[in-house]
Design a protein around this motif. Structure first.
Motif, mmCIF file in Angstrom:
data_model
loop_
_atom_site.group_PDB
_atom_site.id
_atom_site.type_symbol
_atom_site.label_atom_id
_atom_site.label_comp_id
_atom_site.label_asym_id
_atom_site.label_seq_id
_atom_site.Cartn_x
_atom_site.Cartn_y
_atom_site.Cartn_z
ATOM 1 N N ASN A 1 13.767 -19.529 -70.936
ATOM 2 C CA ASN A 1 14.788 -18.483 -71.063
ATOM 3 C C ASN A 1 16.195 -19.049 -70.911
ATOM 4 O OD1 ASN A 1 12.857 -16.488 -71.461
ATOM 5 N ND2 ASN A 1 12.684 -16.057 -69.284
ATOM 6 N N ALA B 1 22.156 -14.082 -78.236
ATOM 7 C CA ALA B 1 21.848 -12.961 -79.113
ATOM 8 C C ALA B 1 23.157 -12.402 -79.649
ATOM 9 C CB ALA B 1 21.094 -11.883 -78.337
ATOM 10 N N GLN C 1 17.354 2.651 -78.040
ATOM 11 C CA GLN C 1 17.066 1.223 -78.128
ATOM 12 C C GLN C 1 15.729 0.977 -78.812
ATOM 13 O OE1 GLN C 1 17.240 -0.079 -74.044
ATOM 14 N NE2 GLN C 1 19.443 -0.434 -74.162
ATOM 15 N N LYS D 1 13.014 -1.781 -78.874
ATOM 16 C CA LYS D 1 12.654 -2.937 -78.040
ATOM 17 C C LYS D 1 11.401 -3.633 -78.555
ATOM 18 C CE LYS D 1 14.580 -1.101 -73.762
ATOM 19 N NZ LYS D 1 14.301 -0.842 -72.344
ATOM 20 N N ALA E 1 6.673 -10.929 -76.864
ATOM 21 C CA ALA E 1 7.565 -12.069 -77.048
ATOM 22 C C ALA E 1 7.206 -12.758 -78.357
ATOM 23 C CB ALA E 1 7.410 -13.044 -75.890
ATOM 24 N N ASP F 1 20.705 -6.447 -83.168
ATOM 25 C CA ASP F 1 21.138 -7.354 -82.114
ATOM 26 C C ASP F 1 20.434 -8.707 -82.116
ATOM 27 O OD1 ASP F 1 22.830 -5.284 -81.228
ATOM 28 O OD2 ASP F 1 21.208 -4.410 -80.065
ATOM 29 N N VAL F 2 19.718 -9.035 -83.191
ATOM 30 C CA VAL F 2 19.009 -10.302 -83.296
ATOM 31 C C VAL F 2 19.212 -10.897 -84.684
ATOM 32 C CG1 VAL F 2 17.223 -9.728 -81.595
ATOM 33 C CG2 VAL F 2 16.881 -9.118 -83.996
ATOM 34 N N ILE G 1 12.650 -14.269 -78.894
ATOM 35 C CA ILE G 1 12.915 -13.070 -78.099
ATOM 36 C C ILE G 1 11.817 -12.882 -77.062
ATOM 37 C CG2 ILE G 1 14.323 -11.831 -79.787
ATOM 38 C CD1 ILE G 1 11.171 -10.428 -79.885
ATOM 39 N N ALA G 2 12.177 -12.220 -75.977
ATOM 40 C CA ALA G 2 11.234 -11.923 -74.900
ATOM 41 C C ALA G 2 10.683 -10.512 -75.091
ATOM 42 C CB ALA G 2 11.937 -12.025 -73.553
ATOM 43 N N ALA H 1 12.868 -7.096 -75.048
ATOM 44 C CA ALA H 1 14.244 -7.346 -75.478
ATOM 45 C C ALA H 1 14.693 -6.266 -76.459
ATOM 46 C CB ALA H 1 14.348 -8.720 -76.140
ATOM 47 N N LEU I 1 16.211 -5.176 -79.682
ATOM 48 C CA LEU I 1 16.389 -5.805 -80.987
ATOM 49 C C LEU I 1 17.426 -5.075 -81.835
ATOM 50 C CD1 LEU I 1 12.619 -6.364 -81.838
ATOM 51 C CD2 LEU I 1 14.175 -7.867 -80.588
#
Length: 122
Positions: A9, A44, A55, A57, A61, A105-106, A112-113, A116, A118
């Motif tokens: 991370n 990011a 959101q 998400k 991962a 956002d990516v 990505i985790a 997260a 996206l």
């Protein structure tokens, strides 16, 4: 003994691994001390100024394989917004409800985790 640098991370750790000889019990693993974060660590994409309140998400991962939606696009609940790749499988991340994409956002190829954010919707 072997020394390795492992990044988790975005935080680099120096780790020393001791090889156990034949018939001997494995040694207890030493704790790793974090190093300074790498200078060129990818970040990011920052959310757009009009980022939405809903959101989208990641459920697992992985790596961003494809961005299906674009900012300003209307989406229905269940429409794919981003596709992530995890364990050689393509997993669509869908809109949780109807809305308009406020931010992505990516970027493709980004690690990505799970959990997260996206994208966001309005």
């Amino acid at each position: 003994m072997k020394n390795y640098t492992i990044t988790v991370n975005g935080v680099a750790y120096d780790v020393t691994v001791e090889e156990a000889g034949a018939g001997s019990a494995p040694a207890a693993a030493p704790k790793a001390a974090p190093k300074a974060a790498p200078k060129a660590a990818p970040k990011a994409a920052a959310p757009a100024a009009g980022a939405g309140s809903i959101q989208v998400k990641a459920g697992a991962a992985g790596k961003v394989f494809k961005v299906e939606a674009s900012v300003g696009q209307a989406v229905k609940a269940g429409d794919a917004v981003v596709i992530i790749e995890a364990m050689k499988m393509e997993i669509p991340v869908v809109a949780p409800e109807d809305g308009t994409v406020a931010s992505i956002d990516v970027t493709v190829g980004q690690e990505i985790a799970a959990g997260a954010v996206l994208a966001t919707l309005n």
